[in-house]
Design a protein around this motif. Structure first.
Motif, PDB file in Angstrom:
ATOM      1  N   SER A 474      46.638  35.656  42.241  1.00  0.00           N
ATOM      2  CA  SER A 474      46.485  34.202  42.345  1.00  0.00           C
ATOM      3  C   SER A 474      45.535  33.841  43.491  1.00  0.00           C
ATOM      4  O   SER A 474      44.659  32.981  43.341  1.00  0.00           O
ATOM      5  N   MET A 475      45.712  34.486  44.628  1.00  0.00           N
ATOM      6  CA  MET A 475      44.861  34.205  45.782  1.00  0.00           C
ATOM      7  C   MET A 475      43.405  34.565  45.496  1.00  0.00           C
ATOM      8  O   MET A 475      42.484  33.834  45.853  1.00  0.00           O
ATOM      9  N   PHE A 476      43.191  35.711  44.838  1.00  0.00           N
ATOM     10  CA  PHE A 476      41.836  36.162  44.542  1.00  0.00           C
ATOM     11  C   PHE A 476      41.109  35.150  43.665  1.00  0.00           C
ATOM     12  O   PHE A 476      39.964  34.746  43.969  1.00  0.00           O
ATOM     13  N   MET A 477      41.749  34.699  42.610  1.00  0.00           N
ATOM     14  CA  MET A 477      41.106  33.746  41.711  1.00  0.00           C
ATOM     15  C   MET A 477      40.855  32.411  42.412  1.00  0.00           C
ATOM     16  O   MET A 477      39.845  31.749  42.164  1.00  0.00           O
ATOM     17  N   ALA A 478      41.758  32.032  43.296  1.00  0.00           N
ATOM     18  CA  ALA A 478      41.564  30.786  44.034  1.00  0.00           C
ATOM     19  C   ALA A 478      40.356  30.890  44.953  1.00  0.00           C
ATOM     20  O   ALA A 478      39.579  29.939  45.093  1.00  0.00           O
ATOM     21  N   LEU A 479      40.168  32.027  45.592  1.00  0.00           N
ATOM     22  CA  LEU A 479      39.011  32.220  46.471  1.00  0.00           C
ATOM     23  C   LEU A 479      37.708  32.206  45.671  1.00  0.00           C
ATOM     24  O   LEU A 479      36.680  31.713  46.142  1.00  0.00           O
ATOM     25  N   VAL A 480      37.758  32.740  44.473  1.00  0.00           N
ATOM     26  CA  VAL A 480      36.564  32.708  43.615  1.00  0.00           C
ATOM     27  C   VAL A 480      36.272  31.277  43.168  1.00  0.00           C
ATOM     28  O   VAL A 480      35.132  30.808  43.226  1.00  0.00           O
ATOM     29  N   VAL A 484      34.449  30.824  47.892  1.00  0.00           N
ATOM     30  CA  VAL A 484      34.463  31.592  49.128  1.00  0.00           C
ATOM     31  C   VAL A 484      34.044  33.027  48.822  1.00  0.00           C
ATOM     32  O   VAL A 484      33.382  33.678  49.615  1.00  0.00           O
ATOM     33  N   LEU A 485      34.410  33.507  47.651  1.00  0.00           N
ATOM     34  CA  LEU A 485      33.990  34.824  47.176  1.00  0.00           C
ATOM     35  C   LEU A 485      33.183  34.668  45.902  1.00  0.00           C
ATOM     36  O   LEU A 485      33.406  33.741  45.118  1.00  0.00           O
ATOM     37  N   THR A 486      32.248  35.568  45.696  1.00  0.00           N
ATOM     38  CA  THR A 486      31.560  35.637  44.408  1.00  0.00           C
ATOM     39  C   THR A 486      31.735  37.043  43.851  1.00  0.00           C
ATOM     40  O   THR A 486      31.711  38.026  44.591  1.00  0.00           O
ATOM     41  N   ILE A 487      31.930  37.138  42.537  1.00  0.00           N
ATOM     42  CA  ILE A 487      32.085  38.438  41.880  1.00  0.00           C
ATOM     43  C   ILE A 487      30.690  38.934  41.484  1.00  0.00           C
ATOM     44  O   ILE A 487      29.933  38.234  40.813  1.00  0.00           O
ATOM     45  N   THR A 488      30.359  40.134  41.918  1.00  0.00           N
ATOM     46  CA  THR A 488      29.052  40.713  41.581  1.00  0.00           C
ATOM     47  C   THR A 488      29.070  41.201  40.137  1.00  0.00           C
ATOM     48  O   THR A 488      29.962  41.975  39.753  1.00  0.00           O
ATOM     49  N   PRO A 489      28.107  40.753  39.310  1.00  0.00           N
ATOM     50  CA  PRO A 489      28.054  41.214  37.919  1.00  0.00           C
ATOM     51  C   PRO A 489      27.973  42.744  37.867  1.00  0.00           C
ATOM     52  O   PRO A 489      27.328  43.369  38.723  1.00  0.00           O
ATOM     53  N   PRO A 490      28.608  43.385  36.875  1.00  0.00           N
ATOM     54  CA  PRO A 490      28.613  44.855  36.791  1.00  0.00           C
ATOM     55  C   PRO A 490      27.223  45.467  36.840  1.00  0.00           C
ATOM     56  O   PRO A 490      27.024  46.522  37.453  1.00  0.00           O
ATOM     57  N   ALA A 491      26.239  44.796  36.247  1.00  0.00           N
ATOM     58  CA  ALA A 491      24.891  45.358  36.203  1.00  0.00           C
ATOM     59  C   ALA A 491      24.233  45.414  37.585  1.00  0.00           C
ATOM     60  O   ALA A 491      23.267  46.146  37.796  1.00  0.00           O
ATOM     61  N   GLU A 492      24.759  44.617  38.523  1.00  0.00           N
ATOM     62  CA  GLU A 492      24.148  44.564  39.854  1.00  0.00           C
ATOM     63  C   GLU A 492      24.922  45.355  40.895  1.00  0.00           C
ATOM     64  O   GLU A 492      24.597  45.328  42.077  1.00  0.00           O
ATOM     65  N   ARG A 493      25.954  46.068  40.483  1.00  0.00           N
ATOM     66  CA  ARG A 493      26.833  46.720  41.460  1.00  0.00           C
ATOM     67  C   ARG A 493      26.336  48.082  41.925  1.00  0.00           C
ATOM     68  O   ARG A 493      26.778  48.595  42.932  1.00  0.00           O
ATOM     69  N   PHE A 604      44.843  20.123  45.895  1.00  0.00           N
ATOM     70  CA  PHE A 604      44.529  21.511  46.242  1.00  0.00           C
ATOM     71  C   PHE A 604      45.701  22.418  45.861  1.00  0.00           C
ATOM     72  O   PHE A 604      45.516  23.522  45.344  1.00  0.00           O
ATOM     73  N   ASN A 605      46.901  21.931  46.102  1.00  0.00           N
ATOM     74  CA  ASN A 605      48.108  22.718  45.818  1.00  0.00           C
ATOM     75  C   ASN A 605      48.259  22.982  44.322  1.00  0.00           C
ATOM     76  O   ASN A 605      48.712  24.054  43.906  1.00  0.00           O
ATOM     77  N   VAL A 606      47.883  22.010  43.520  1.00  0.00           N
ATOM     78  CA  VAL A 606      47.962  22.187  42.060  1.00  0.00           C
ATOM     79  C   VAL A 606      47.003  23.290  41.613  1.00  0.00           C
ATOM     80  O   VAL A 606      47.340  24.138  40.780  1.00  0.00           O
ATOM     81  N   LYS A 607      45.806  23.303  42.196  1.00  0.00           N
ATOM     82  CA  LYS A 607      44.798  24.304  41.827  1.00  0.00           C
ATOM     83  C   LYS A 607      45.110  25.678  42.401  1.00  0.00           C
ATOM     84  O   LYS A 607      44.688  26.696  41.862  1.00  0.00           O
ATOM     85  N   HIS A 608      45.840  25.703  43.519  1.00  0.00           N
ATOM     86  CA  HIS A 608      46.102  26.958  44.218  1.00  0.00           C
ATOM     87  C   HIS A 608      47.609  27.103  44.441  1.00  0.00           C
ATOM     88  O   HIS A 608      48.106  26.868  45.545  1.00  0.00           O
ATOM     89  N   PRO A 609      48.346  27.488  43.421  1.00  0.00           N
ATOM     90  CA  PRO A 609      49.811  27.532  43.546  1.00  0.00           C
ATOM     91  C   PRO A 609      50.321  28.493  44.611  1.00  0.00           C
ATOM     92  O   PRO A 609      51.432  28.343  45.100  1.00  0.00           O
ATOM     93  N   TRP A 610      49.492  29.479  45.003  1.00  0.00           N
ATOM     94  CA  TRP A 610      49.935  30.430  46.033  1.00  0.00           C
ATOM     95  C   TRP A 610      50.107  29.778  47.398  1.00  0.00           C
ATOM     96  O   TRP A 610      50.680  30.363  48.303  1.00  0.00           O
ATOM     97  N   ILE A 611      49.610  28.543  47.545  1.00  0.00           N
ATOM     98  CA  ILE A 611      49.673  27.884  48.856  1.00  0.00           C
ATOM     99  C   ILE A 611      50.995  27.160  49.060  1.00  0.00           C
ATOM    100  O   ILE A 611      51.232  26.546  50.104  1.00  0.00           O
TER     101      ILE A 611
END
Length: 843
Positions: A474-480, A484-493, A604-611
């Motif tokens: 839950s925290m990871f998806m909220a950060l994305v 705050v975080l961006t996931i690097t596409p597999p082709a660029e890793r 914010f709490n609705v979007k990020h239930p882990w908080i």
């Protein structure tokens, strides 16, 4: 005498022999357990040192630091509180030299590239998370390791044991309990043997006494029987101050001893509102030591106690975490404390940690531990004795125990605490933003993979790990989602299984930190504010303060001030008592923008239930100070916070750190940058005791910046540093405006050069004219905007003419101050020299 590596080429045996020679020259003879621990360390083992408080664990730590230093490695000494980090830092500076020792606590950083670092546990924990097996953390000394069980902070003691396979560990505690689990885990991690060194041998045995006489009498008796210094252990800062005040009626020191104290205090800096009170107590032989005191006062109490000049120290239970206040007697004022959820009898661990501080090696043959019976019990004993001695037989009306915040104890409770085993250490692994971000920000490996491994390796139960994994997703998806975080596409890793899959958002500054759990809320919410609005900077300050912990003492003082003003108004209106009480019940501390803050947080709490476990806490402290451009001293006096100066300083420090490190630069307006500078100036000017001490160790001729005189030929004229000079001018001008607004004519006149033309009577007359049709002189940030300050350079005379508009609520803004700045004299005096030319309507 400093401890230095052997000269020339040397072996491990040479290092050990040099260390032993140092101890001999210092007149120190090791106990058996110390010798065993030192030899195990030099053999390359990890060591768990479980010996009583005061049995010389610091000497074993010293051996590891020295071994590490001689091998060209870096060693870290971790502690639970900043005060202890400060103390260990200064002690190690004296042993190894200040160039070899650094300190990092989050609030202060000194010599961070040194081979020996003193720090709070979170510093090593975060370093381990960011760099893992590549971190230059060769040896780790974890003092007060029993903090591993601390519900909120224990994870900082666990993480290095999960992430630093390259390190060697020395865990130290008097109350660690069963160590088999830790021996197995550390050996598995480091591939080095982990040895338990355990002993019940105390250098100074303890004598336990249960006291049933009043506290002041008991303290006096201990001092008279040569059992001082006495540490009065309290569990609230107010109780410390009240006890210290009550003891002023007793005379503990001779004239000669008071003279020695006065001599020792000649160079002491008591410049703060509470300084006068601290000085009075110290000169009476009484110290006070708790988290509400400025660090410079705590340090002074520790020094004077070490010199044997104080007879009594009234403090909180911080003594139990190893702060070096050498004492002969520990006196518990009570055996119950509030633990965050309710009032309970002291844990065995807390009791033994604190009691173990009694008795000074090399000074005392015995240490004394005294526990006061409950105050109502002592009073009832007196009443019964008085009744028994009276010829008249009267029924004794016994005192009752307090109804709140109290759990009764007895002599049997005291005896049980002495003999029981400490409670088992329990894992308190928690997943927070700073943990996740530190791991995921690794650039040399797959942080996602490491995060999974870390959760799996944690010391939690399988059921707990399952919850943590779910929470992590839950925290990871909220950060994305929050970018705050961006996931690097597999082709660029790139190739390989262990390449990074994510990276931090590119717009965040290099020193970005989200140690505050609600840092993400702040990042998402600031852009919702109108950056062009006059109160934008103030609203950002409100958001920052809303994610900080509540400094309860400050908020309580704000409420009391508001209630005092309100009750006078209601009385004047003729409102009856019950109605007044109802109104007072509605009073809260100031919460500007609370509706916006609560609304955005709920979204914010609705979007990020882990908080859901976190909460938002609107308040206005730094904002209030900045609005009125108040000094630290002004604020302390306004709210009568003399006994809580450090609490205010700590809140300002936390606010400054969030503003400087978490708020992205792109969101900082000039006014917000001014607020950042304003907070920084408070932090650097109120208490610089630690930096001063370190500089003095480096250079005995060191002079504090405020006392320094720079040779004229080497000094750059102050007016040439245009940004600094403009900042000083701005501050001085608005100090004058603040005095004018408060009708403080004497203070206003002090800002300027003396003038026969501008007398107090004339200024008062002009003020009367101003207020004829105008309500007040505004001090808010809009009134301080640079657009209201017009500067003209008078080249021929090296002067500046400044017209400062006086803003009023109706925005007529038709009055101004006209000032002349003498640049030549400003250079000579090293500060702005300003003449008042006019105070009146704009021409």
């Amino acid at each position: 005498m400093q401890l230095t590596p052997p000269s020339g080429t040397f072996t491990s045996d040479d290092v050990l022999n040099q260390f032993l020679d140092y101890l001999i020259d210092s007149g120190v003879e090791m106990y058996d357990h110390q010798e065993e621990a030192v030899l195990e360390l030099f053999a390359g083992s990890n060591v768990i040192l479980n010996t009583p408080t005061g049995s010389g664990k610091s000497l074993v730590a010293l051996a590891l630091h020295y071994q590490s230093l001689c091998a060209g490695k870096t060693s870290y000494y971790t502690v639970p509180i900043k005060a202890l980090a400060n103390e260990k830092f200064l002690s190690l500076c004296a042993t190894f030299g200040p160039d070899k020792v650094g300190m990092i606590t989050g609030d202060a950083t000194v010599n961070p590239d040194a081979p020996i670092i003193c720090c709070t546990a979170e510093i090593v924990s975060n370093l381990a998370l960011r760099e893992g097996s590549e971190a230059k953390v060769d040896d780790v000394i974890m003092d007060e390791f029993h903090y591993y069980s601390d519900h909120e902070r224990g994870v900082a003691w666990q993480l290095p044991l999960l992430t630093l396979p390259q390190s060697r560990f020395l865990l130290m505690s008097a109350t660690i309990g069963d160590t088999a689990f830790f021996q197995k885990e550390i050996t598995t991690l480091t591939k080095k043997e982990t040895v338990l060194v355990q002993s019940d041998q105390r250098p100074v045995p303890l004598e336990f006494v249960y006291s049933e006489i009043p506290l002041t009498e008991q303290v006096t008796e201990l001092v008279e029987k040569n059992k001082a210094p006495v540490y009065l252990v309290h569990f609230a800062q107010r109780a410390c101050a009240e006890s210290a005040q009550a003891l002023l009626s007793s005379n503990f020191c001779s004239k000669e001893e008071k003279h020695q104290i006065a001599e020792a205090l000649q160079e002491a800096n008591f410049r703060s509102p509470y300084g006068k009170e601290v000085s009075k107590l110290l000169r009476h032989g009484i110290g006070i030591h708790h988290a509400g005191l400025l660090p410079k006062y705590r340090l002074l109490v520790e020094k004077l106690t070490q010199q044997g000049l104080l007879k009594v120290v009234c403090g909180t239970d911080t003594l139990g975490v190893g702060v070096n206040v050498p004492i002969r007697s520990v006196l518990f004022t009570q055996l119950c404390k509030y633990d965050g959820t309710g009032t309970k009898i002291l844990s065995v661990r807390d009791f033994k940690q604190i009691a173990g501080r009694a008795g000074r090696r090399g000074f005392d043959d015995i240490g004394y531990v005294v526990a006061q019976a409950p105050a109502h019990v002592i009073e009832n004993i007196r009443l019964e004795a008085k009744a028994a001695a009276s010829a008249k037989k009267k029924k004794v009306v016994k005192k009752k125990p307090p109804e709140k915040g109290f759990v009764s104890w007895s002599k049997e409770t005291f005896a049980k605490l002495q003999t029981a085993d400490p409670e088992p250490l329990v894992s308190s692994f928690k997943l927070r933003h700073n943990l996740m971000l530190n791991v995921l920000s690794r650039t040399n490996e797959d942080g996602c993979r490491e995060l999974k491994r870390l959760i799996e390796a944690s010391h939690e139960t399988e059921a707990s790990k399952k919850k943590i994994r779910r929470h992590a997703r839950s925290m990871f998806m909220a950060l994305v989602r929050g970018k705050v975080l961006t996931i690097t596409p597999p082709a660029e890793r790139g190739e390989g299984e262990n390449v990074p899959k994510v990276k931090l958002h590119v717009d965040l500054q290099d020193d970005f930190t989200m140690n505050q759990a609600l840092g993400l809320y702040l990042i998402e919410t600031i852009p919702l504010l109108d950056a062009e609005a006059p109160d934008y900077a103030l609203n950002v300050l409100s958001l920052i303060e809303a994610i900080l912990e509540n400094p309860v003492a400050v908020l309580r003082a704000q409420v009391n001030e508001i209630k005092s003003e309100l009750i006078n108004e209601l009385k004047a209106e003729g409102m009856d008592y019950d109605q007044r009480m109802d109104k007072l019940d509605e009073v809260t501390h100031p919460m500007p923008g609370k509706d916006f803050i609560y609304d955005t947080f709920n979204e914010f709490n609705v979007k990020h239930p882990w908080i859901e476990s976190e909460n938002i806490r609107p308040k206005s402290i730094a904002r209030e100070m900045f609005v009125d451009y108040m000094s630290f001293e002004d604020y302390i006096r306004k709210y009568k916070l003399e006994r809580s100066e450090a609490i205010l300083l700590r809140h300002l420090s936390e606010g400054y750190k969030v503003l400087s490190q978490t708020v992205p630069p792109a969101l900082k307006t000039e006014e917000l940058l001014e607020a950042e500078r304003y907070l920084k100036e408070h932090l650097t000017s109120v208490d610089s005791s630690l930096i001063d001490e370190w500089e003095t160790m480096k250079d005995p001729d060191y002079v504090r910046p405020e006392d320094r005189e720079v040779a004229p030929e080497r000094e750059r004229p102050i007016t040439q540093d245009k940004k600094k000079f403009a900042r000083l001018l701005h501050h001085q001008i608005f100090t004058a405006v603040k005095y004018l607004s408060a009708d403080n004519i004497a203070g206003f006149m002090d800002v300027f050069e003396p003038s026969d033309e501008w007398t107090a009577a004339r200024i008062d007359e002009q003020l009367d004219a101003y207020y004829d049709g105008r309500q007040l002189i505004r001090l808010d940030p809009e009134a301080r905007n640079q657009k209201h300050t017009h500067t003209e350079t008078l080249d021929d005379t090296r002067q500046l003419r400044i017209n400062q508009t006086l803003c009023d609520p109706d925005e007529r803004n038709d009055w101004s101050l006209t000032l002349l700045v003498d640049l030549q004299k400003s250079d000579e005096k090293k500060e702005p020299v300003i003449h008042l030319e006019n105070l009146g309507p704009v021409v």
